[in-house]
Design a protein around this motif. Structure first.
Motif, PDB file in Angstrom:
ATOM      1  N   THR A  78      11.299 -21.516  25.726  1.00 27.27           N
ATOM      2  CA  THR A  78      10.221 -21.166  26.496  1.00 27.27           C
ATOM      3  C   THR A  78      10.762 -20.419  27.812  1.00 27.27           C
ATOM      4  N   LYS A  79      11.559 -21.095  28.512  1.00 24.34           N
ATOM      5  CA  LYS A  79      12.089 -20.761  29.726  1.00 24.34           C
ATOM      6  C   LYS A  79      12.613 -19.183  29.568  1.00 24.34           C
ATOM      7  N   THR A  80      13.416 -19.171  28.437  1.00 23.65           N
ATOM      8  CA  THR A  80      13.938 -17.764  28.315  1.00 23.65           C
ATOM      9  C   THR A  80      13.121 -16.715  27.958  1.00 23.65           C
ATOM     10  N   TYR A  81      11.965 -16.836  27.148  1.00 19.17           N
ATOM     11  CA  TYR A  81      11.093 -15.936  27.173  1.00 19.17           C
ATOM     12  C   TYR A  81      10.254 -15.582  28.166  1.00 19.17           C
ATOM     13  N   GLU A  82      10.093 -16.795  29.226  1.00 16.03           N
ATOM     14  CA  GLU A  82       9.268 -16.501  30.235  1.00 16.03           C
ATOM     15  C   GLU A  82      10.091 -15.611  31.318  1.00 16.03           C
ATOM     16  N   GLN A  83      11.157 -15.781  31.134  1.00 15.79           N
ATOM     17  CA  GLN A  83      12.216 -14.866  32.092  1.00 15.79           C
ATOM     18  C   GLN A  83      12.147 -13.354  31.574  1.00 15.79           C
ATOM     19  N   ILE A  84      12.128 -13.285  30.388  1.00 16.36           N
ATOM     20  CA  ILE A  84      12.188 -12.000  29.494  1.00 16.36           C
ATOM     21  C   ILE A  84      10.729 -11.411  29.990  1.00 16.36           C
TER      22      ILE A  84
END
Length: 982
Positions: A703-709
């Protein structure tokens, strides 16, 4: 002679009356004057109120003004207000099982009567502006005006109106100056804020008391409805200590005091003040209702003697039989003064009451009340018996029936009798409008239904296995005997070649009515069994309508007869849900015997059904009910019977949790060790040993990774976003995509003219998140992209001819001395040739404009405002999309208004979308209050909450913000002037 004396007496009376009226009118005062905007055709005409100070207020003039204001306006407006309240009372329904509301009408209901309330305000306003402001009825009209706002739930407007009455109609000196309120100056009392009322006979007959004192009471009501409790309490105390406050309003003051304590849940004080205000009730029925409410509040405060007293008073005054029954029931319930086992005595009294013909229609209520008393002394079994009687004697009161079944269901659930609890929940009629939280009931019922299914599977398979375990001869004899019993109860002959024709056999029928392939489904979840039940019923009884006495053929003779064979043949054809279902087996010895688990394959299938049912039941007990004792019982049995169960790691995990929760830490440690040894790679073992869930951690990381994206996309760093998304997809797959991410990615591809990729992303969004606002937008965008070339061609070929603006010709005469043009006349004819003028001197004083620098923010709530949507680190593509989204929202929500939208950059990180025009700050705030709740779900669902915020701003402050883009300082400034608004 006698007639002359009568005439003389009448003359003397009229003379005295005239002097009284003159003396009472001598202190007439003028309220505040005001300006009213008028239609253009009436701008030159003066209203009667505008002429108030132009003429003396003579006795004839006063009489005419008072009479017309009173009977043409106040009388009708007051009747209209009473009608509005009466209509609200007519739809109000009291639930005597709960604490009654303070009033027998709801402000939500009065607010719905908006047309009549607007008419009331119009009538009150007209009564003021069309008459002399010195009329004795002006303050009364203002009071009705404020009351209408109160009934509309516009408490701020009501407050301002009542406050206006307080100031405008305050006592004045003879010279017109206001006296100081709450001061010893001007001869006032330092503790008095009220207006002293004259109680002469003529005053009482010919005038209405001044509404300023009534406005204080309405002010308290407004504060309480507005939940401004400190202000309400302060005003109540002031009026209580005011020696001038009139006696006629003492009961009203007691009433609002009772309302204040009622809203504060101070039941004893509320009841005390309410009993003092009973004379304010407009009828005996309303008085009885307040007596019932007083008794309820006394009971809640533990004062049972006063509660019983007021229940008895309510019985004597009410004309509502339901209230009378409940008052009698509660009176018996609170009767505890005799000592001994008063609950037993009260229950016996209620049971006697239920047998009387007078209360025959109310037995459901009486038995329910008796059950409540039994629950007070924790006699659960006796309470259940009484509740079953309450449900049995249903007289069409679905709400009362539902209460009984819900209470029975709760008791069964608390006793861990989940199968019975399901039956009771299933008996609740969910279409009852008084039923609260239907969704919660449905959720619990669904959960209990799944549990009941597993219990039925376990019982059925256990019975089959026990019969199969008998010696062969004994087993055959058992099946033969059982077959005869079943056929006899089904109404069939002794032959075993006929199919079963009735669905009303004993419970043992369920054991054999399942094929092994169905894995022991519960009857109501088994399509074949339900279809068979329909067939069997119709085969025996025909196509009976859903009426009483359906067994009696003479009761359905009027129904069209149907061929039995045709019915049987058409069941599956007419019912798509049963068209593919297996045909039910005939009730024969072979069919019953072959369903027994006699072979190893059949026994394995039966055991699989049992262990799966035990696992599902235990999981529901652990996660749905949190019944650790039940989990331990069922899962320990599962461990012992089926140690090779495929999901044993989950079984051990739930057992570990429940033993630890129950305080058996040694057993929990043993299970922890077993998990570590037998299932070292299980995620559940990791949770037990480390306290961390690896799956959850992976989800969090993804979730954190896709929020950064997402942030990279929204900030316009498209290349980095696309690259990192490919890496993330290779690690996590598509499970953690958010609809916002898919949408903004598709917008990026649209900007890049890569329509095929954009459509692919939009289709993923459309299929994966069906029913969401973004999925609907994706559908629309796919349609538009499919026609993109056509739309672009149409726009390219579209020729728009702007109409030439009409230019007005000016005739200019040049003064050769001053060399300055002077405009003498304007001609409306269009100019065909340009007019040439001589050069003129430039006046530096006039033409040179030096802008005064704006140094700081200034607050002016009355000035025109913008609504400002502040976008933080949002690319221009999505900024424009935000502007377009609000344009669509405005066109749908405010179709009769025109808004202008623009985007203004402030600094490298922030830009704002401006919406105008709004007349003042409040209008802009009202717009935000309407739009903000819908922003995340409907208007701009692709933006995260942290990426945008709402605010308001004026032109002047916008210039300051542009020159010094310090949003933090502006938000602080706005919060100081409009605290809590943003």
């Amino acid at each position: 002679m006698r007639r002359m004396q009568q005439t003389r007496y009448i003359g003397i009376f009229l003379l005295i009356l005239s002097f009284s009226l003159i003396s009472s009118f001598s202190h007439a005062q003028l309220g505040l004057s005001f300006d009213i905007p008028k239609p253009k055709q009436y701008e030159e005409r003066q209203l009667r109120s505008e002429k108030s100070e132009q003429k003396k207020f003579t006795l004839p003039r006063r009489f005419i003004q008072n009479t017309t204001t009173h009977y043409n306006y106040f009388f009708n407006a007051n009747n209209k207000m009473n009608e509005i309240i009466d209509r609200a009372k007519a739809v109000h329904r009291d639930d005597f099982t709960q604490l009654l509301s303070f009033y027998n009408y709801d402000l939500n209901e009065t607010a719905r009567d908006s047309v009549q309330l607007d008419s009331l305000i119009y009538k009150a306003t007209s009564g003021i502006v069309l008459h002399d402001l010195r009329s004795d009825w002006a303050d009364n009209m203002y009071l009705l005006w404020g009351a209408a706002h109160y009934l509309q739930k516009q408490f701020d407007s009501a407050y301002l109106t009542f406050q206006f009455i307080n100031y405008a109609f305050a006592p004045k000196e003879k010279d017109g100056y206001y006296q100081y309120i709450g001061s010893r100056m001007d001869g006032n009392s330092a503790v008095s804020v009220s207006t002293k009322e004259k109680n002469t006979v003529t005053k009482k007959i010919f005038t209405r008391p001044p509404s300023r004192n009534d406005a204080f009471i309405w002010q308290v009501r407004t504060f309480l409805a507005w939940e401004q409790y400190p202000e309400a309490a302060s005003l109540i105390v002031t009026l209580k200590n005011d020696p001038v406050f009139p006696g006629r309003l003492q009961n009203d003051l007691e009433e609002v005091q009772a309302l204040y304590f009622y809203k504060q849940n101070q039941w004893d004080s509320a009841a005390t003040h309410l009993t003092r205000a009973l004379s304010n009730a407009t009828s005996n029925q309303e008085k009885a209702r307040w007596e019932f409410l007083s008794a309820q509040m006394y009971e809640m405060s533990g004062n049972n003697d006063l509660a019983e007293n007021y229940y008895e008073k309510a019985i004597g005054h009410t004309v509502d039989p339901i209230m009378a029954v409940y008052a009698r029931l509660y009176s018996i319930k609170v009767h505890k003064s005799d000592g001994g086992d008063y609950i037993e005595k009260n229950v016996q009294e209620l049971e006697k009451m239920a047998k009387h013909d007078r209360f025959w229609e109310y037995r459901d209520i009486i038995y329910y009340m008796a059950a409540q008393m039994e629950l007070e002394r924790h006699d659960i079994e006796r309470a259940k018996q009484l509740l079953e009687k309450a449900a049995k004697y249903d007289r069409g009161n679905s709400s009362q029936r539902n209460r009984a079944y819900l209470k029975l269901a709760d008791l069964a659930f608390a006793n861990k009798d989940y199968r019975q609890a399901y039956n009771f929940y299933d008996s609740v009629r969910l279409d009852d409008p008084e039923l609260r939280d239907v969704d919660a009931i449905n959720v619990k019922k669904e959960m209990l239904g799944k549990m009941a299914t597993q219990v039925e599977i376990m019982k059925r398979q256990d019975s089959l296995q026990r019969i199969a375990a008998l010696p062969e001869e004994e087993r055959k004899q058992y099946v033969t005997k059982l077959l005869k019993d079943l056929r006899k109860q089904a109404g069939l002959k002794g032959s075993d070649n006929e199919p079963l024709t009735s669905g009303f056999g004993p419970t043992q029928l369920d054991i054999f009515s399942m094929t092994q392939s169905s894995k022991g489904e519960w009857y109501f979840y088994n399509t074949a069994l339900r279809a068979k039940g329909v067939q069997d019923f119709k085969a025996r009884w025909g196509n009976r309508p859903n009426v009483d006495n359906w067994r009696r053929m003479q009761g359905v003779m009027s129904q069209k007869s149907v061929d039995r064979r045709g019915l049987d043949n058409n069941v599956n054809a007419n019912n798509p849900s049963t068209a593919g279902a297996p045909q039910p087996q005939a009730l024969t010895f072979e069919n019953l015997y072959n369903n027994l688990p006699l072979t190893p394959e059949q026994l394995k299938l039966s055991n699989d059904s049992v262990q799966n049912a035990m696992f599902v039941l235990g999981k529901i007990l652990a996660e749905g009910v949190e019944d650790c004792d039940g989990v331990i019982t069922i899962y320990e049995e599962l461990r012992n019977k089926f140690p090779e169960f495929s999901k044993m790691d989950e079984v051990l995990f739930h057992l570990y949790y429940c033993y630890d929760k129950n305080g058996d830490h040694s057993k929990a440690a043993q299970l922890k060790s077993e998990l570590s040894i037998k299932y070292p790679g299980s995620a559940l073992t990791t949770i037990v040993t480390t306290g961390k869930d690896p799956v959850q951690e992976q989800q969090t990381e993804a979730t954190k990774t896709y929020e950064q994206i997402y942030d990279l996309f929204i900030e316009g760093k498209f290349d980095d976003a696309v690259a990192q998304k490919k890496i993330a997809d290779s690690i996590y797959g598509e499970n953690y995509w958010s609809p916002q991410l898919l949408y903004i990615e598709s917008v990026y591809y649209i900007k890049q003219q890569n329509d095929s990729t954009a459509i692919s992303e939009l289709k993923k969004l459309e299929s994966k998140y069906q029913g969401t606002p973004l999925a609907e937008r994706a559908t629309t965008m796919i349609d538009v992209l499919g026609r993109r070339k056509q739309i672009e061609e149409e726009l390219t070929n579209l020729k728009i001819e702007e109409p030439q603006p009409e230019v007005k010709k000016q005739v200019i005469i040049v003064d050769t001395v001053a060399t300055r043009p002077q405009v003498l006349k304007a001609d409306t004819a269009a100019v065909k040739k340009p007019v040439t003028t001589l050069p003129t001197k430039t006046d530096s004083v006039v033409t040179k404009k030096t802008a005064k620098p704006i140094l700081a923010f200034s607050f002016n709530a009355a000035a025109p405002h913008y609504v400002m949507i502040i976008l933080n680190k949002v690319d221009v593509v999505f900024g424009n999309e935000t502007k377009n989204a609000f344009a669509r929202y405005n066109s749908e929500k405010y179709y009769n208004k025109t808004f202008e939208l623009s985007t203004v950059p402030l600094d490298a990180d922030n830009k704002v979308v401006l919406i105008k025009p709004f007349d003042n700050a409040q209008a802009a705030i009202d717009y935000i209050n309407q739009a903000r709740p819908k922003a995340a779900s409907e208007i701009i669902p692709w933006l995260k909450a942290g990426k945008y915020s709402f605010s308001i701003i004026t032109d002047q402050n916008l210039e300051v913000l542009k020159s010094n883009p310090n949003l933090t300082a502006y938000k602080l400034f706005l919060d100081q002037n409009l605290p809590g608004k943003f």
